[in-house]
Every structure is written in C-alpha cells, then in structure tokens.
Design a protein around this motif. Structure first.
Motif, PDB file in Angstrom:
ATOM      1  N   LEU A   1       0.816  -1.207   0.000  1.00  0.00           N
ATOM      2  CA  LEU A   1       0.000   0.000   0.000  1.00  0.00           C
ATOM      3  C   LEU A   1       0.850   1.258   0.000  1.00  0.00           C
ATOM      4  N   ASP A   2       1.886   1.307   0.840  1.00  0.00           N
ATOM      5  CA  ASP A   2       2.687   2.529   0.907  1.00  0.00           C
ATOM      6  C   ASP A   2       3.449   2.766  -0.399  1.00  0.00           C
ATOM      7  N   GLU A   3       3.810   1.731  -1.119  1.00  0.00           N
ATOM      8  CA  GLU A   3       4.455   1.909  -2.411  1.00  0.00           C
ATOM      9  C   GLU A   3       3.461   2.409  -3.446  1.00  0.00           C
ATOM     10  N   ALA A   4       2.226   1.940  -3.350  1.00  0.00           N
ATOM     11  CA  ALA A   4       1.221   2.304  -4.344  1.00  0.00           C
ATOM     12  C   ALA A   4       0.858   3.777  -4.281  1.00  0.00           C
ATOM     13  N   ILE A   5       0.977   4.392  -3.108  1.00  0.00           N
ATOM     14  CA  ILE A   5       0.548   5.779  -3.002  1.00  0.00           C
ATOM     15  C   ILE A   5       1.692   6.751  -2.761  1.00  0.00           C
ATOM     16  N   THR A   6       2.915   6.267  -2.757  1.00  0.00           N
ATOM     17  CA  THR A   6       4.051   7.163  -2.611  1.00  0.00           C
ATOM     18  C   THR A   6       4.178   8.008  -3.864  1.00  0.00           C
ATOM     19  N   PRO A   7       4.340   9.326  -3.714  1.00  0.00           N
ATOM     20  CA  PRO A   7       4.447  10.188  -4.884  1.00  0.00           C
ATOM     21  C   PRO A   7       5.587   9.766  -5.798  1.00  0.00           C
ATOM     22  N   LEU A   8       5.370   9.912  -7.085  1.00  0.00           N
ATOM     23  CA  LEU A   8       6.364   9.525  -8.072  1.00  0.00           C
ATOM     24  C   LEU A   8       7.027  10.728  -8.713  1.00  0.00           C
ATOM     25  N   GLY A   9       7.054  11.834  -8.033  1.00  0.00           N
ATOM     26  CA  GLY A   9       7.721  13.007  -8.557  1.00  0.00           C
ATOM     27  C   GLY A   9       6.833  13.881  -9.417  1.00  0.00           C
ATOM     28  N   GLY A  10       5.534  13.791  -9.210  1.00  0.00           N
ATOM     29  CA  GLY A  10       4.601  14.617  -9.969  1.00  0.00           C
ATOM     30  C   GLY A  10       4.606  16.049  -9.476  1.00  0.00           C
ATOM     31  N   PRO A  11       3.656  16.842  -9.967  1.00  0.00           N
ATOM     32  CA  PRO A  11       3.604  18.256  -9.580  1.00  0.00           C
ATOM     33  C   PRO A  11       3.345  18.422  -8.081  1.00  0.00           C
ATOM     34  N   VAL A  12       3.905  19.468  -7.533  1.00  0.00           N
ATOM     35  CA  VAL A  12       3.734  19.770  -6.115  1.00  0.00           C
ATOM     36  C   VAL A  12       2.752  20.929  -5.984  1.00  0.00           C
ATOM     37  N   TYR A  13       1.766  20.764  -5.112  1.00  0.00           N
ATOM     38  CA  TYR A  13       0.823  21.822  -4.791  1.00  0.00           C
ATOM     39  C   TYR A  13       0.979  22.155  -3.324  1.00  0.00           C
ATOM     40  N   ARG A  14       0.634  23.386  -2.975  1.00  0.00           N
ATOM     41  CA  ARG A  14       0.693  23.823  -1.583  1.00  0.00           C
ATOM     42  C   ARG A  14      -0.663  24.395  -1.191  1.00  0.00           C
ATOM     43  N   VAL A  15      -1.130  23.989  -0.035  1.00  0.00           N
ATOM     44  CA  VAL A  15      -2.377  24.495   0.543  1.00  0.00           C
ATOM     45  C   VAL A  15      -2.032  25.112   1.878  1.00  0.00           C
ATOM     46  N   THR A  16      -2.490  26.327   2.105  1.00  0.00           N
ATOM     47  CA  THR A  16      -2.314  26.977   3.397  1.00  0.00           C
ATOM     48  C   THR A  16      -3.711  27.276   3.940  1.00  0.00           C
ATOM     49  N   TYR A  17      -3.960  26.841   5.169  1.00  0.00           N
ATOM     50  CA  TYR A  17      -5.293  27.026   5.752  1.00  0.00           C
ATOM     51  C   TYR A  17      -5.183  27.347   7.231  1.00  0.00           C
ATOM     52  N   MET A  18      -6.296  27.784   7.768  1.00  0.00           N
ATOM     53  CA  MET A  18      -6.435  28.029   9.199  1.00  0.00           C
ATOM     54  C   MET A  18      -7.711  27.336   9.652  1.00  0.00           C
TER      55      MET A  18
END
Length: 107
Positions: free
Chosen positions: A5-22
């Motif tokens: 499971l952890d291999e299946a969902i580990t990022p493969l170097g795709g785009p990075v997004y950032r979310v900032t919230y409160m």
C-alpha cells in the motif's frame, strides 16, 4: 503484481501543490488535555503525511491552527478533505491553493 500500500501511493515526482489554511480547534482538543490531544494529532498527522508523501509546517495557537501542506494533488486534497470533516477542527479557512515550483518543507 500488487505492490505494498505505501508503495502504491508514494508520490512519483509529480507536480507539487501547496495548501495553506487556518482552522479553530473544537472542545475535543481539550480532552484528556490540550497538550495530549495536540501530541496525538501531531503523531497521527506525521504518520499519514509520511505515508502520502506530504510535507509542511503546522503552527498551533490556543484558539487556532495554521498549516501549510504540500505534495501531489490527489493525496494533498484528500488530506484537506479529511481535515475539513475532522471533529477536532472547525471553521476551516483556505488562504492559498497553488501549484508550487518546489517544496518549501523537506521533511
């Protein structure tokens, strides 16, 4: 062949997004005590963030949380959706959702 499971969902170097919230903590963050509840939240978050390849920073005040989370879009937005329905948070407010040129938070 199925991968772990952890291999299946580990990022493969795709785009990075950032979310900032409160968000604001609910009274659940007071039981059994606020420090213990925050420690549990931190432990759970670190475990899931590592699993989903997310990095970020969390600021905790007496009456608020501010977090910057970054990673690939699918696990990032799934995590944000989980936070939105987490009974320990209320009044979620998004400040920023952006595609990032690189991660700001390595670990």
């Amino acid at each position: 062949m199925l991968r772990h499971l952890d291999e299946a969902i580990t990022p493969l170097g795709g785009p990075v997004y950032r979310v900032t919230y409160m968000s604001r903590p609910t009274t659940l963050m007071e039981h059994p005590s606020t420090p213990e509840a925050i420690a549990l939240l931190q432990w759970q978050s670190r475990k899931l963030n590592r699993l989903y390849g997310l990095t970020g920073a969390l600021l905790v005040g007496r009456h608020w949380f501010v977090q910057a989370l970054e990673g690939e879009p699918v696990p990032l937005f799934a995590t944000l959706a989980r936070i939105n329905v987490d009974a320990r948070h209320m009044d979620l407010r998004l400040f920023e959702v952006t595609k990032a040129p690189a991660r700001l938070f390595g670990d």
